[in-house]
Motif scaffolding. Structure first.
Motif, PDB file in Angstrom:
ATOM      1  N   ILE A  60      -5.733 -25.252  34.626  1.00 22.89           N
ATOM      2  CA  ILE A  60      -7.187 -25.301  34.880  1.00 22.89           C
ATOM      3  C   ILE A  60      -7.923 -24.158  34.182  1.00 22.89           C
ATOM      4  O   ILE A  60      -7.585 -22.978  34.347  1.00 22.89           O
ATOM      5  CB  ILE A  60      -7.493 -25.216  36.405  1.00 22.89           C
ATOM      6  N   PHE A  61      -8.913 -24.547  33.382  1.00 21.44           N
ATOM      7  CA  PHE A  61      -9.834 -23.569  32.793  1.00 21.44           C
ATOM      8  C   PHE A  61     -11.131 -23.638  33.584  1.00 21.44           C
ATOM      9  O   PHE A  61     -11.653 -24.742  33.813  1.00 21.44           O
ATOM     10  CB  PHE A  61     -10.147 -23.924  31.333  1.00 21.44           C
ATOM     11  N   ARG A  74     -12.107 -17.648  39.857  1.00 19.64           N
ATOM     12  CA  ARG A  74     -10.737 -17.123  39.841  1.00 19.64           C
ATOM     13  C   ARG A  74      -9.821 -17.923  40.757  1.00 19.64           C
ATOM     14  O   ARG A  74      -8.640 -18.068  40.497  1.00 19.64           O
ATOM     15  CB  ARG A  74     -10.732 -15.655  40.268  1.00 19.64           C
ATOM     16  N   GLN A  75     -10.400 -18.430  41.870  1.00 17.68           N
ATOM     17  CA  GLN A  75      -9.569 -19.243  42.774  1.00 17.68           C
ATOM     18  C   GLN A  75      -9.139 -20.543  42.102  1.00 17.68           C
ATOM     19  O   GLN A  75      -8.080 -21.087  42.382  1.00 17.68           O
ATOM     20  CB  GLN A  75     -10.347 -19.578  44.055  1.00 17.68           C
ATOM     21  N   MET A  76      -9.971 -21.037  41.186  1.00 21.63           N
ATOM     22  CA  MET A  76      -9.648 -22.319  40.544  1.00 21.63           C
ATOM     23  C   MET A  76      -8.664 -22.168  39.384  1.00 21.63           C
ATOM     24  O   MET A  76      -7.768 -22.970  39.203  1.00 21.63           O
ATOM     25  CB  MET A  76     -10.926 -22.979  39.997  1.00 21.63           C
ATOM     26  N   ALA A  77      -8.871 -21.133  38.586  1.00 24.91           N
ATOM     27  CA  ALA A  77      -8.217 -21.063  37.276  1.00 24.91           C
ATOM     28  C   ALA A  77      -6.731 -20.790  37.328  1.00 24.91           C
ATOM     29  O   ALA A  77      -6.218 -20.168  38.259  1.00 24.91           O
ATOM     30  CB  ALA A  77      -8.897 -19.983  36.437  1.00 24.91           C
ATOM     31  N   PRO A  91      -2.580 -16.847  32.913  1.00 25.92           N
ATOM     32  CA  PRO A  91      -3.278 -15.580  33.148  1.00 25.92           C
ATOM     33  C   PRO A  91      -4.795 -15.808  33.214  1.00 25.92           C
ATOM     34  O   PRO A  91      -5.356 -16.530  32.383  1.00 25.92           O
ATOM     35  CB  PRO A  91      -2.904 -14.753  31.913  1.00 25.92           C
ATOM     36  N   LEU A  92      -5.422 -15.193  34.232  1.00 22.78           N
ATOM     37  CA  LEU A  92      -6.844 -15.457  34.479  1.00 22.78           C
ATOM     38  C   LEU A  92      -7.731 -15.119  33.286  1.00 22.78           C
ATOM     39  O   LEU A  92      -8.685 -15.817  32.995  1.00 22.78           O
ATOM     40  CB  LEU A  92      -7.317 -14.682  35.708  1.00 22.78           C
ATOM     41  N   ASP A  93      -7.381 -14.033  32.562  1.00 23.48           N
ATOM     42  CA  ASP A  93      -8.311 -13.654  31.482  1.00 23.48           C
ATOM     43  C   ASP A  93      -8.369 -14.719  30.385  1.00 23.48           C
ATOM     44  O   ASP A  93      -9.325 -14.782  29.630  1.00 23.48           O
ATOM     45  CB  ASP A  93      -7.983 -12.272  30.902  1.00 23.48           C
ATOM     46  N   GLU A  94      -7.344 -15.582  30.334  1.00 22.29           N
ATOM     47  CA  GLU A  94      -7.404 -16.658  29.326  1.00 22.29           C
ATOM     48  C   GLU A  94      -8.029 -17.926  29.894  1.00 22.29           C
ATOM     49  O   GLU A  94      -8.395 -18.828  29.150  1.00 22.29           O
ATOM     50  CB  GLU A  94      -5.988 -17.006  28.831  1.00 22.29           C
ATOM     51  N   LYS A 106     -13.139 -21.203  21.115  1.00 25.73           N
ATOM     52  CA  LYS A 106     -11.994 -20.821  21.938  1.00 25.73           C
ATOM     53  C   LYS A 106     -11.214 -22.066  22.364  1.00 25.73           C
ATOM     54  O   LYS A 106      -9.980 -22.081  22.306  1.00 25.73           O
ATOM     55  CB  LYS A 106     -12.476 -20.084  23.194  1.00 25.73           C
ATOM     56  N   PHE A 107     -11.936 -23.106  22.798  1.00 23.53           N
ATOM     57  CA  PHE A 107     -11.232 -24.289  23.287  1.00 23.53           C
ATOM     58  C   PHE A 107     -10.635 -25.100  22.139  1.00 23.53           C
ATOM     59  O   PHE A 107      -9.582 -25.687  22.274  1.00 23.53           O
ATOM     60  CB  PHE A 107     -12.135 -25.137  24.183  1.00 23.53           C
TER      61      PHE A 107
END
Length: 450
Positions: free
Chosen positions: A147-148, A161-164, A167-170, A187-188
């Motif tokens: 998930i992004f 942050r709860q969804m992604a 690593p969160l930063d990506e 980016k995508f």
């Protein structure tokens, strides 16, 4: 995309989950559609490649396009254009639940069993969900869905942050408004590029060397070869490394230069000499000093190696009189670059004129003649040098051929700009070695005054 951007996307089931709650204005929703379209445009779409699904949500959830819908690029882009905002609340958790149980299900075209398939969801939201997202997102991730989370404007970063996925930063992105969401496109596009190393997969047409960049590549050649204009094949350079160049320095030795500065100028010359490949076949260097008169310190080709040239530069004594730049330029044209004085026919001629003051004689004719003779003229001025004169001496484009610095100690800065673009179009080998020369000169002159 440019040639060489062969972005192979790994077969992916990609579902966009887009928020069209009432806080998203109609024109902003159009921006989301543009973003989604751009990402789709960069994918390999098709029944056996990447498939796209789209979920639109607010208080309710609507499937706009299922993974088993028509999967040509044109059909996908048309489906995106047709989406209308729902303009009610924000039930993000519900939308993610719908993705897990319906959108990615085999019944809707999800390819569950295949081992090398990726399942990816991109959630775009600008609000705080009115329901919980933490548990349902954890279930989605456990089911193998990457998930992004893209947040816009006044979004709650905590819920992103709860969804992604980790690593969160990506996987978490934030943009301040819908008007700039497009800057995430690149980016995508890259995120879905699997074959980012096209050289390694042999998926290229370079004759000699393939240089990988994310999702793309370019060709290069081994030393002693140069890349042809097709960008793929290579031609052997004759004469090996460093090509022929006749370079003459014309140095102002007038009394205003002062002894300690004259030493800096010698250092400046030697740093440039250091970066050359000196030999009969390659670079030759000549040196002329002028003040009220003109003195040839040594002609082109007198010294056959760098060591001897540098020793001769160091030994040069300082004339300490007037500034007859015009006379010096005339000498350069008539004598320095003549065959009697060691110049080689058909070899590029470069003059570097160094001065610190206004000329006491007339320079226009000689300056024009030097350029008309096809010499590449660089003018370097320090202190009280007059910019108009420097410009008159410099070759076209003037901005790249004349340099000015207020202080001798910063001659180093000039080197940054001493763009030695002495490329001879017919011979790419020449160009290549001269570009090498240029970067070396820049580096050296930078370090000169460190």
């Amino acid at each position: 995309p440019s040639p060489g951007t062969l972005c192979r996307t790994k077969p992916t089931d990609l579902v966009f989950i887009i928020d069209s709650s009432r806080s998203v204005r109609p024109h902003e929703f159009e921006k989301i559609k543009v973003f989604v379209s751009r990402v789709i445009e960069a994918l390999d779409v098709g029944p056996n490649a990447t498939r796209v699904g789209i979920i639109n949500y607010a208080s309710a959830v609507r499937s706009e396009l299922s993974l088993q819908g028509p999967q040509s690029k044109a059909a996908l882009l048309q489906a995106v254009r047709r989406i209308q905002p729902l303009s009610t609340g924000t039930m993000t958790g519900l939308a993610i639940q719908f993705a897990v149980s319906r959108a990615f299900s085999a019944a809707e075209g999800g390819r569950d069993g295949a081992p090398n398939f990726k399942k990816v969801a991109i959630v775009v939201t600008d609000g705080r969900p009115q329901d919980g997202v933490q548990d349902v997102s954890a279930r989605a991730r456990a089911a193998g869905i990457e998930i992004f989370a893209i947040g816009v404007g006044r979004v709650d970063m905590g819920t992103l942050r709860q969804m992604a996925s980790e690593p969160l930063d990506e996987h978490v992105d934030y943009v301040e408004s819908y008007s700039v969401i497009e800057k995430l496109t690149h980016k995508f596009q890259e995120a879905f590029c699997v074959v980012s190393d096209l050289c390694a997969t042999g998926d290229h047409d370079c004759q000699q060397v393939c240089v990988s960049t994310p999702g793309a590549y370019r060709c290069a050649c081994r030393d002693g070869f140069s890349l042809n204009s097709d960008g793929k094949t290579c031609t052997a350079c004759n004469g090996g490394l460093g090509s022929a160049l006749d370079l003459v320095f014309l140095i102002d030795g007038s009394k205003s230069v002062r002894p300690e500065n004259f030493e800096l100028v010698k250092k400046f010359i030697n740093q440039i000499v250091d970066s050359l490949e000196v030999s009969d076949k390659q670079a030759q260097v000549g040196l002329v000093q002028y003040s009220s008169s003109v003195r040839q310190e040594f002609p082109l080709g007198q010294f056959k190696n760098k060591k001897d040239i540098k020793a001769a530069v160091k030994k040069m004594s300082y004339m300490e009189k007037g500034t007859m730049t015009g006379q010096a330029l005339k000498f350069l044209v008539d004598s320095s670059f003549s065959i009697i004085n060691g110049a080689r026919p058909g070899v590029p001629k470069v003059g570097i004129v160094f001065t610190d003051g206004r000329s006491q004689d007339y320079i226009s004719d000689a300056a024009k003649k030097a350029k008309d003779s096809g010499f590449r003229m660089f003018a370097v001025g320090v202190g009280n040098a007059v910019e108009d004169e420097l410009r008159e001496i410099a070759s076209e484009p003037v901005a790249e051929h004349y340099f000015y610095s207020a202080d001798f100690r910063t001659i180093s800065k000039i080197g940054k700009k001493l763009q030695m673009k002495i490329c001879v179009e017919e011979d790419p080998c020449e160009c290549k070695s001269i570009m090498k020369f240029q970067t070396k000169v820049e580096g050296l002159i930078n370090s000169l005054q460190q």
